[in-house]
Scaffold this active site. Structure first.
Site, PDB file in Angstrom:
ATOM      1  N   CYS A  50       5.894  11.744   3.133  1.00 31.01           N
ATOM      2  CA  CYS A  50       5.820  10.941   4.356  1.00 31.01           C
ATOM      3  C   CYS A  50       7.201  10.410   4.737  1.00 31.01           C
ATOM      4  O   CYS A  50       7.461  10.171   5.915  1.00 31.01           O
ATOM      5  CB  CYS A  50       4.823   9.805   4.187  1.00 31.01           C
ATOM      6  SG  CYS A  50       5.227   8.659   2.834  1.00 31.01           S
ATOM      7  N   HIS A 420       3.773   3.861   2.140  1.00 32.08           N
ATOM      8  CA  HIS A 420       3.604   4.971   3.077  1.00 32.08           C
ATOM      9  C   HIS A 420       4.458   4.705   4.315  1.00 32.08           C
ATOM     10  O   HIS A 420       4.535   3.577   4.807  1.00 32.08           O
ATOM     11  CB  HIS A 420       2.132   5.119   3.476  1.00 32.08           C
ATOM     12  CG  HIS A 420       1.869   6.250   4.405  1.00 32.08           C
ATOM     13  ND1 HIS A 420       2.071   7.571   4.068  1.00 32.08           N
ATOM     14  CD2 HIS A 420       1.413   6.258   5.688  1.00 32.08           C
ATOM     15  CE1 HIS A 420       1.762   8.343   5.092  1.00 32.08           C
ATOM     16  NE2 HIS A 420       1.356   7.573   6.088  1.00 32.08           N
TER      17      HIS A 420
END
Length: 485
Positions: A50, A420
């Site tokens: 990510c 994230h």
């Protein structure tokens, strides 16, 4: 009963035939998702990638960077075959960013960016796709690798460069080229810097004799700003972080050549004079502002026990950013200060004095716009309306020279050990008006893409901010005139 079973068999056969026809025409629906209108492709998560996906989405929202990559890779398309093109980071990055900005024909809903990791490994960067990585560190890897790629291009060896001429491979190549004819001209884009390249100035002034040391210049590709301590009841803004970055600091026990010289002139001949150590005032300013400005908010802090902690407080930022007050100004003599102010009044900005940033006083601020300034920079209340040019409704205030528009925001959710990355970015402009800037924002988390509002973007806890400089009509005309000359 037999007739009923036979009818059901006929219906089942027809349904199977229809399903088979749909499969042949359109393929499996799960494997071929078409992108919805107004959205951009997502990126496949290859295992904790990510950080890479969010950074690529942010870079793809910067048209100046994509344009620079197109000019940078122009020589590969003429001098290299297509099989070796993808060995270059610039070419691989250009294809990905063009696809993410909908400049290349693709209807895929999700793209695979594993090719970027492969080419980085060829550049000797060992980046594992199964370990937690940082998007800001990857940004430095990309910019430094692009600079290395540019520096590796063949250049004309100077006759006085004995070290290069003594190397067998280089000397034979130069001799063979000269025997066949003149060398081809070196393209200008190989010498140019990427649009994130800027320069910092370091200014040192002695507090005792007020002597200023020569200004030092350092390059940067992003501004890494620490978040100052919060004040109760006072919101933290990007202006606070920028002012904290350029704020002056005292450096003790620095040898001052001017104080030493003054001390030597007052002593008798033959007496030795020790180096005079005084306290200097050091301040950073921005000597050269880039076309694309990447701002990194340092959210890493340390506890009293030495453990890393993440700072989660919200830092207010705007759709438009004025950077004039943070720009370094060349010092001028006081005798000519009044003449320059009269001739070049449009170039003088509040907040700078002899190359040193100061807080503008009430007397320096134009009448009628005192509420617009906050710590010497424009407040957020002025720049909240999307798509409008700031200061257009304030005739008393001259338009800013260094104006930037927000293009993307990278946000990190989680703590220092796991989390994230997601990205807010502008939607690409339509094909009918490719030079325009879209007011539609998107929220992207790997392969998930949805529309977002500007208010949602400005309310996020930013980690990386991508701004692009906006030129006024007067600046555009001057740039065109220089290009023609």
């Amino acid at each position: 009963r037999y007739k009923v079973m036979k009818n059901w068999g006929v219906i089942g056969g027809v349904a199977a035939a229809v399903a088979a026809g749909m499969y042949v025409l359109w393929g499996p629906i799960t494997e071929r998702k078409r992108r919805r209108k107004g959205l951009v492709p997502g990126l496949l998560n290859l295992g904790n990638t990510c950080f890479m996906n969010s950074l690529l989405q942010g870079l793809s929202s910067c048209p100046s960077f994509i344009k620079w990559l197109e000019e940078f890779t122009a020589q590969y398309k003429t001098d290299q075959n297509q099989s070796t093109e993808h060995q270059y980071l610039s070419v691989t990055l250009l294809h990905l960013l063009r696809a993410l900005s909908c400049q290349e024909a693709t209807e895929d809903d999700v793209l695979d960016a594993s090719c970027l990791l492969e080419v980085l490994r060829m550049y000797r960067w060992q980046i594992s796709s199964f370990e937690e990585q940082d998007a800001h560190e990857l940004f430095h890897v990309l910019t430094s690798s692009l600079e290395d790629e540019r520096d590796r291009q063949p250049r004309v060896t100077h006759l006085f460069d004995v070290h290069s001429l003594e190397q067998p491979e280089i000397s034979q190549k130069q001799i063979s080229c000269r025997t066949r004819g003149s060398l081809p001209p070196v393209s200008n884009h190989w010498k140019s810097q990427h649009p994130f390249h800027g320069r910092l100035t370091s200014n040192m002034v002695c507090k005792h004799c007020e002597h200023q040391s020569p200004v030092r210049y350092d390059t940067f590709d992003s501004l890494s700003l620490s978040i100052p301590a919060a004040v109760w009841g006072r919101p933290m803004t990007l202006d606070h972080c920028l002012h904290h970055f350029i704020s002056s600091e005292s450096v003790k026990d620095v040898v001052c050549d001017n104080c030493t010289k003054i001390q030597a002139e007052g002593t008798l001949n033959g007496q030795s004079v020790e180096h005079q150590k005084t306290t200097f005032v050091k301040q950073l300013k921005l000597g050269k502002l880039p076309q694309c400005l990447c701002i990194h908010l340092q959210r890493l802090s340390w506890s009293n026990q030495g453990t890393p902690l993440k700072r989660h407080e919200h830092v207010q930022f705007n759709e438009f950013l004025i950077m004039d007050i943070y720009k370094y100004r060349i010092p001028v003599r006081k005798s000519r200060q009044n003449e320059l102010n009269q001739k070049n009044s449009e170039e003088t900005m509040p907040g700078t004095k002899d190359g040193i940033g100061v807080k503008p006083s009430d007397a320096e601020q134009p009448s009628g716009i005192k509420p617009l300034f906050m710590n010497g920079a424009c407040s957020s209340s002025l720049l909240m309306s999307p798509g409008t040019f700031p200061l257009a409704v304030f005739p008393e205030c001259s338009p800013p020279v260094y104006l930037y528009r927000l293009m993307a925001v990278v946000v990190h959710h989680g703590d220092m050990h796991s989390g994230h990355f997601v990205t807010y970015r502008r939607s690409p402009p339509s094909a009918k008006s490719p030079l325009s800037v879209s007011s539609q924002w998107l929220w992207i988390s790997d392969d998930t893409v949805r529309k977002a509002s500007l208010q949602e973007v400005l309310s996020s806890s930013a980690y990386l901010l991508f701004y692009e400089r906006v030129h006024s009509r007067v600046q555009h005309q001057s740039l065109e005139t220089k290009a023609e000359e």
